[in-house]
Motif scaffolding. Sequence first.
Motif, mmCIF file in Angstrom:
data_model
loop_
_atom_site.group_PDB
_atom_site.id
_atom_site.type_symbol
_atom_site.label_atom_id
_atom_site.label_comp_id
_atom_site.label_asym_id
_atom_site.label_seq_id
_atom_site.Cartn_x
_atom_site.Cartn_y
_atom_site.Cartn_z
ATOM 1 N N UNK A 32 0.695 -1.354 -0.036
ATOM 2 C CA UNK A 32 -0.002 0.122 0.057
ATOM 3 C C UNK A 32 0.882 1.311 0.072
ATOM 4 N N UNK A 33 1.878 1.370 0.902
ATOM 5 C CA UNK A 33 2.762 2.425 0.939
ATOM 6 C C UNK A 33 3.417 2.556 -0.562
ATOM 7 N N UNK A 38 3.958 6.080 -5.654
ATOM 8 C CA UNK A 38 3.899 5.976 -6.971
ATOM 9 C C UNK A 38 5.216 5.162 -7.313
ATOM 10 N N UNK A 39 5.867 4.460 -6.414
ATOM 11 C CA UNK A 39 6.870 3.695 -6.701
ATOM 12 C C UNK A 39 6.413 2.175 -7.103
ATOM 13 N N UNK A 40 5.147 1.910 -7.123
ATOM 14 C CA UNK A 40 4.744 0.716 -7.703
ATOM 15 C C UNK A 40 3.076 0.778 -7.965
ATOM 16 N N UNK A 41 2.570 -0.366 -8.576
ATOM 17 C CA UNK A 41 1.252 -0.330 -8.922
ATOM 18 C C UNK A 41 0.719 -1.712 -8.741
ATOM 19 N N UNK A 42 -0.572 -1.574 -8.424
ATOM 20 C CA UNK A 42 -1.298 -3.070 -8.324
ATOM 21 C C UNK A 42 -1.507 -3.710 -9.494
ATOM 22 N N UNK A 43 -1.495 -4.948 -9.387
ATOM 23 C CA UNK A 43 -2.002 -5.712 -10.599
ATOM 24 C C UNK A 43 -3.446 -5.267 -10.868
ATOM 25 N N UNK A 44 -4.064 -5.750 -12.203
ATOM 26 C CA UNK A 44 -5.107 -5.312 -12.591
ATOM 27 C C UNK A 44 -6.282 -6.024 -11.537
#
Length: 181
Positions: A32-33, A38-44
Motif C-alpha cells: 500500500x505504501x 507512486x513507486x509501484x502499482x497493483x495488478x489489474x
Amino acid sequence: MSFAENLKSIRKERHLSQEELAEIMGVSRQAISKWEQGSGYPEIEKLLLLSKKLNVSLDYLMLGEVESIERNKANNIIVPTGKITIKSYDGKSIVNCYKVLASHVMYKAKDDEPKYWLIGVNSGAIWGEKSIVLGWYTDEENIKKEMEEIVEAISLGEPAYELKYAIKVKNEMLRVKIDKE
C-alpha cells in the motif's frame, strides 16, 4: 491527480490506515505504501478489488474523474465520499452516513406506494455496516434532487442534512403506503 495521490486521498477519506487497507486487500502494508508513493502499482485484479472495496469507479481511482449523478443511469447511486448526518423520514433515527444509496423499492410498487427509497449506511456497528431507510420517494426526479443536494452538502463540509423531497408514508399490513393526509 495521479493514482498514488487518489489512493492516499480516498483511503484517508474512509478513515483507513495503510494497515487496514492492506488487510482488506490481502496485501502487505508495504505494498500500500509503494502504491501511495507512486513507486509501484497493483495488478489489474487488485485495481478492480480496490475500486470495489473503496466504492469508487476505476476512472476516479486512476484519474480522479467523478461521475455525476445525471450520467449515472444505474438503479443504485452511491455517494462514496465524506460523512453526513441525516434524520430519517419518520424522525426516529439520526444516521451518521458514510454512504447513501438511492434505489427502486424491492417490490412492485402500486399507485399508492412510493417507488424509490433512500438508504443511509453507517459503518459504526460492531457487526459491520448498518443501513436504514432515510426517506421514500414517488419519482426518480425527486430522489435525484435529494442526492444532488446531499452531495452538495458533503462537498461544502456541512455536518448535517435535512431531507427536502421525501414523502410522508404510513405502514399498512406489511406495505408502505403514501400518506395523503
